[in-house]
Design a protein around this motif. Structure first.
Motif, PDB file in Angstrom:
ATOM      1  N   LYS A 141       2.676  -5.342  -0.399  1.00 13.07           N
ATOM      2  CA  LYS A 141       3.625  -5.738   0.636  1.00 13.07           C
ATOM      3  C   LYS A 141       4.091  -4.452   1.317  1.00 13.07           C
ATOM      4  CE  LYS A 141       7.760  -8.572   1.136  1.00 13.07           C
ATOM      5  NZ  LYS A 141       8.835  -9.312   0.451  1.00 13.07           N
ATOM      6  N   MET A 142       4.368  -4.526   2.609  1.00 12.87           N
ATOM      7  CA  MET A 142       4.696  -3.326   3.372  1.00 12.87           C
ATOM      8  C   MET A 142       5.867  -2.542   2.764  1.00 12.87           C
ATOM      9  SD  MET A 142       2.728  -2.262   5.562  1.00 12.87           S
ATOM     10  CE  MET A 142       3.154  -0.576   5.820  1.00 12.87           C
ATOM     11  N   ASP A 143       6.896  -3.234   2.312  1.00 11.95           N
ATOM     12  CA  ASP A 143       8.074  -2.515   1.800  1.00 11.95           C
ATOM     13  C   ASP A 143       7.732  -1.678   0.560  1.00 11.95           C
ATOM     14  OD1 ASP A 143       7.858  -4.586  -0.078  1.00 11.95           O
ATOM     15  OD2 ASP A 143       9.979  -5.133  -0.017  1.00 11.95           O
ATOM     16  N   GLN A 144       6.784  -2.193  -0.255  1.00  7.82           N
ATOM     17  CA  GLN A 144       6.364  -1.438  -1.448  1.00  7.82           C
ATOM     18  C   GLN A 144       5.630  -0.167  -1.072  1.00  7.82           C
ATOM     19  OE1 GLN A 144       3.620  -4.161  -3.322  1.00  7.82           O
ATOM     20  NE2 GLN A 144       5.178  -4.960  -4.705  1.00  7.82           N
ATOM     21  N   ALA A 145       4.799  -0.281  -0.045  1.00  9.95           N
ATOM     22  CA  ALA A 145       4.015   0.876   0.391  1.00  9.95           C
ATOM     23  C   ALA A 145       4.958   1.989   0.861  1.00  9.95           C
ATOM     24  CB  ALA A 145       3.064   0.468   1.513  1.00  9.95           C
ATOM     25  N   VAL A 146       5.919   1.605   1.676  1.00 14.51           N
ATOM     26  CA  VAL A 146       6.869   2.577   2.229  1.00 14.51           C
ATOM     27  C   VAL A 146       7.686   3.214   1.107  1.00 14.51           C
ATOM     28  CG1 VAL A 146       8.903   2.821   3.702  1.00 14.51           C
ATOM     29  CG2 VAL A 146       6.990   1.390   4.447  1.00 14.51           C
TER      30      VAL A 146
ATOM     31  N   MET B 183      10.007  -5.232  -5.320  1.00 13.33           N
ATOM     32  CA  MET B 183       9.333  -3.925  -5.403  1.00 13.33           C
ATOM     33  C   MET B 183      10.003  -2.947  -6.352  1.00 13.33           C
ATOM     34  SD  MET B 183      10.411  -1.887  -2.035  1.00 13.33           S
ATOM     35  CE  MET B 183      12.101  -1.843  -1.470  1.00 13.33           C
ATOM     36  N   GLU B 184      11.324  -3.049  -6.509  1.00 16.32           N
ATOM     37  CA  GLU B 184      12.016  -2.093  -7.376  1.00 16.32           C
ATOM     38  C   GLU B 184      11.407  -2.105  -8.780  1.00 16.32           C
ATOM     39  OE1 GLU B 184      13.483  -4.248  -5.415  1.00 16.32           O
ATOM     40  OE2 GLU B 184      14.535  -2.953  -3.986  1.00 16.32           O
ATOM     41  N   VAL B 185      11.111  -3.325  -9.244  1.00 14.57           N
ATOM     42  CA  VAL B 185      10.565  -3.479 -10.592  1.00 14.57           C
ATOM     43  C   VAL B 185       9.205  -2.796 -10.697  1.00 14.57           C
ATOM     44  CG1 VAL B 185       9.813  -5.163 -12.327  1.00 14.57           C
ATOM     45  CG2 VAL B 185      11.783  -5.685 -10.868  1.00 14.57           C
ATOM     46  N   THR B 186       8.323  -3.109  -9.758  1.00 17.18           N
ATOM     47  CA  THR B 186       6.947  -2.618  -9.838  1.00 17.18           C
ATOM     48  C   THR B 186       6.868  -1.110  -9.611  1.00 17.18           C
ATOM     49  OG1 THR B 186       6.387  -4.753  -8.863  1.00 17.18           O
ATOM     50  CG2 THR B 186       4.598  -3.172  -9.113  1.00 17.18           C
ATOM     51  N   VAL B 187       7.612  -0.618  -8.632  1.00 14.85           N
ATOM     52  CA  VAL B 187       7.582   0.827  -8.348  1.00 14.85           C
ATOM     53  C   VAL B 187       8.079   1.603  -9.567  1.00 14.85           C
ATOM     54  CG1 VAL B 187       8.556   2.676  -6.919  1.00 14.85           C
ATOM     55  CG2 VAL B 187       7.773   0.565  -5.848  1.00 14.85           C
ATOM     56  N   GLN B 188       9.133   1.085 -10.200  1.00 18.39           N
ATOM     57  CA  GLN B 188       9.666   1.759 -11.389  1.00 18.39           C
ATOM     58  C   GLN B 188       8.650   1.763 -12.529  1.00 18.39           C
ATOM     59  OE1 GLN B 188      12.936   3.271 -11.318  1.00 18.39           O
ATOM     60  NE2 GLN B 188      11.764   4.318 -12.907  1.00 18.39           N
TER      61      GLN B 188
ATOM     62  N   PHE C 223      -4.174 -16.522  -2.839  1.00 17.02           N
ATOM     63  CA  PHE C 223      -4.934 -16.254  -1.601  1.00 17.02           C
ATOM     64  C   PHE C 223      -4.000 -16.230  -0.393  1.00 17.02           C
ATOM     65  CE2 PHE C 223      -9.254 -18.099  -3.209  1.00 17.02           C
ATOM     66  CZ  PHE C 223      -9.457 -16.946  -3.941  1.00 17.02           C
ATOM     67  N   LYS C 224      -3.070 -17.180  -0.377  1.00 20.07           N
ATOM     68  CA  LYS C 224      -2.151 -17.280   0.767  1.00 20.07           C
ATOM     69  C   LYS C 224      -1.282 -16.022   0.860  1.00 20.07           C
ATOM     70  CE  LYS C 224       0.969 -20.574   2.883  1.00 20.07           C
ATOM     71  NZ  LYS C 224       2.106 -21.394   2.463  1.00 20.07           N
ATOM     72  N   THR C 225      -0.750 -15.598  -0.286  1.00 16.38           N
ATOM     73  CA  THR C 225       0.075 -14.382  -0.300  1.00 16.38           C
ATOM     74  C   THR C 225      -0.749 -13.173   0.122  1.00 16.38           C
ATOM     75  OG1 THR C 225       1.418 -15.289  -2.088  1.00 16.38           O
ATOM     76  CG2 THR C 225       1.529 -12.905  -1.758  1.00 16.38           C
ATOM     77  N   PHE C 226      -1.980 -13.124  -0.336  1.00 10.18           N
ATOM     78  CA  PHE C 226      -2.827 -11.980   0.028  1.00 10.18           C
ATOM     79  C   PHE C 226      -3.030 -11.937   1.541  1.00 10.18           C
ATOM     80  CE2 PHE C 226      -6.974 -10.075   0.933  1.00 10.18           C
ATOM     81  CZ  PHE C 226      -6.690  -8.792   0.507  1.00 10.18           C
ATOM     82  N   GLU C 227      -3.391 -13.075   2.104  1.00 16.16           N
ATOM     83  CA  GLU C 227      -3.667 -13.153   3.542  1.00 16.16           C
ATOM     84  C   GLU C 227      -2.414 -12.804   4.357  1.00 16.16           C
ATOM     85  OE1 GLU C 227      -6.078 -12.886   6.104  1.00 16.16           O
ATOM     86  OE2 GLU C 227      -6.933 -13.484   4.179  1.00 16.16           O
ATOM     87  N   GLN C 228      -1.285 -13.404   3.994  1.00 20.71           N
ATOM     88  CA  GLN C 228      -0.081 -13.274   4.823  1.00 20.71           C
ATOM     89  C   GLN C 228       0.665 -11.966   4.602  1.00 20.71           C
ATOM     90  OE1 GLN C 228       2.185 -16.835   3.933  1.00 20.71           O
ATOM     91  NE2 GLN C 228       1.010 -18.047   5.405  1.00 20.71           N
ATOM     92  N   THR C 229       0.703 -11.495   3.364  1.00 26.15           N
ATOM     93  CA  THR C 229       1.590 -10.383   3.029  1.00 26.15           C
ATOM     94  C   THR C 229       0.853  -9.090   2.699  1.00 26.15           C
ATOM     95  OG1 THR C 229       3.038 -12.076   2.102  1.00 26.15           O
ATOM     96  CG2 THR C 229       3.586  -9.795   1.585  1.00 26.15           C
ATOM     97  N   SER C 230      -0.301  -9.206   2.046  1.00 27.49           N
ATOM     98  CA  SER C 230      -0.980  -7.988   1.585  1.00 27.49           C
ATOM     99  C   SER C 230      -1.969  -7.434   2.610  1.00 27.49           C
ATOM    100  CB  SER C 230      -1.700  -8.251   0.262  1.00 27.49           C
ATOM    101  OG  SER C 230      -0.790  -8.751  -0.699  1.00 27.49           O
ATOM    102  N   MET C 231      -2.627  -8.310   3.380  1.00 25.89           N
ATOM    103  CA  MET C 231      -3.572  -7.795   4.378  1.00 25.89           C
ATOM    104  C   MET C 231      -2.890  -6.883   5.398  1.00 25.89           C
ATOM    105  SD  MET C 231      -6.701  -7.828   4.020  1.00 25.89           S
ATOM    106  CE  MET C 231      -7.344  -7.274   5.593  1.00 25.89           C
ATOM    107  N   PRO C 232      -1.643  -7.176   5.803  1.00 25.01           N
ATOM    108  CA  PRO C 232      -0.968  -6.242   6.730  1.00 25.01           C
ATOM    109  C   PRO C 232      -0.843  -4.823   6.173  1.00 25.01           C
ATOM    110  CG  PRO C 232       0.183  -8.349   6.718  1.00 25.01           C
ATOM    111  CD  PRO C 232      -0.871  -8.442   5.646  1.00 25.01           C
ATOM    112  N   VAL C 233      -0.770  -4.677   4.860  1.00 20.68           N
ATOM    113  CA  VAL C 233      -0.720  -3.337   4.258  1.00 20.68           C
ATOM    114  C   VAL C 233      -2.058  -2.626   4.472  1.00 20.68           C
ATOM    115  CG1 VAL C 233      -0.412  -2.037   2.112  1.00 20.68           C
ATOM    116  CG2 VAL C 233       0.937  -4.113   2.513  1.00 20.68           C
ATOM    117  N   VAL C 234      -3.147  -3.375   4.213  1.00 23.98           N
ATOM    118  CA  VAL C 234      -4.485  -2.806   4.426  1.00 23.98           C
ATOM    119  C   VAL C 234      -4.640  -2.406   5.894  1.00 23.98           C
ATOM    120  CG1 VAL C 234      -6.975  -3.268   4.308  1.00 23.98           C
ATOM    121  CG2 VAL C 234      -5.447  -4.215   2.556  1.00 23.98           C
ATOM    122  N   ASP C 235      -4.200  -3.280   6.796  1.00 20.67           N
ATOM    123  CA  ASP C 235      -4.324  -3.000   8.233  1.00 20.67           C
ATOM    124  C   ASP C 235      -3.540  -1.749   8.631  1.00 20.67           C
ATOM    125  OD1 ASP C 235      -5.882  -5.256   8.405  1.00 20.67           O
ATOM    126  OD2 ASP C 235      -4.265  -6.560   9.102  1.00 20.67           O
TER     127      ASP C 235
END
Ligand code: UP5
Ligand code: MG
Length: 197
Positions: free
Chosen positions: A100-105, A68-73, A152-164
């Protein structure tokens, strides 16, 4: 820049849901600035002298999320650059982030909280069809059957929790992204009315 001087809207949805397509409409009609996290990462990957080039390349190919450090920057730099050129350009559509949750925070703490979230909801079968079609000409290293499966797998497992999580905060506008681009945009405008007054 100060968080109170900018408006941020996150645009989320699975790979190929149509985030970029709808952002282009919103830029045209609402004066948003469009920042795609994926596009910024691809540009950084190709920037001579970047220390993150290989890391980004590997992550994208495998559908993994770049630290996340890379993308947030990259996002913060891009926002600063836009505002320095023209301080009236202060409404940002951030496309494909946070996934991913850590990026959102981190982003909400260190840059700016999101006003609301557009979530483009689309069945995998339709997203796969779109991506394989685009892959014939896109040149994107991740528009192939194997990378698509991993995305798709990453989206389902890691990104959908952010939407939720944003859903629980009452910030999500969920839009059916299966119909034609025009119909999806009509629905987007309809749902956005109550947030943009
Ligand atoms: N299309 C669009 N809408 C359509 C519709 N309604 N009906 C029929 N066809 C439609 O659209 C995809 C294709 O479908 C196009 O050909 C379009 O014409 C057609 P597009 O608008 O491009 O969809 P989009 O959701 O933007 O798809 P994209 O492939 O860009 O989504 P991804 O989320 O997979 O890609 P992104 O560039 O955001 O991320 C790529 C990678 O970068 C990630 O996998 C990850 O490895 C990395 N990344 C991070 O690590 N961190 C981040 O924060 C962001 C990305
Ligand atoms: Mg995109």
């Amino acid at each position: 820049f100060s968080p109170k001087d900018v408006t941020v809207v996150f645009v989320l949805g699975g790979p190929g849901a149509g985030k970029g397509t709808q952002c282009a409409n919103l830029v045209r009609d609402y004066g948003f600035v469009h920042l795609s996290a994926g596009d910024l990462l691809r540009a950084e990957q190709d920037r001579p002298g970047s220390q993150f080039g290989q890391l980004i390349k590997d992550c994208i190919k495998n559908g993994d999320i770049v630290p996340m450090e890379v993308t947030v920057q990259l996002l913060e730099n891009a926002m600063t650059e836009v505002l320095q050129k023209d301080s009236s350009k202060n409404k940002f559509l951030i496309d494909g982030f946070p996934r991913k949750m850590d990026q959102a925070v981190k982003f909400e703490e260190s840059v700016c909280p999101a006003k609301f979230v557009l979530f483009y909801d689309c069945p995998e079968q339709e997203m796969e069809r779109r991506l394989l079609e685009r892959g014939k000409t896109s040149g994107r290293a991740d528009d192939n059957a194997e990378s698509i499966r991993k995305r798709f797998k990453t989206f389902e497992q890691t990104s959908m929790p952010v939407v939720d999580a944003y859903e629980k905060e009452g910030k999500v506008l969920k839009i059916d992204a299966t119909p034609s681009p025009v119909a999806v945009y009509r629905e987007t405008q309809e749902q956005m009315k109550k947030w943009l007054q």
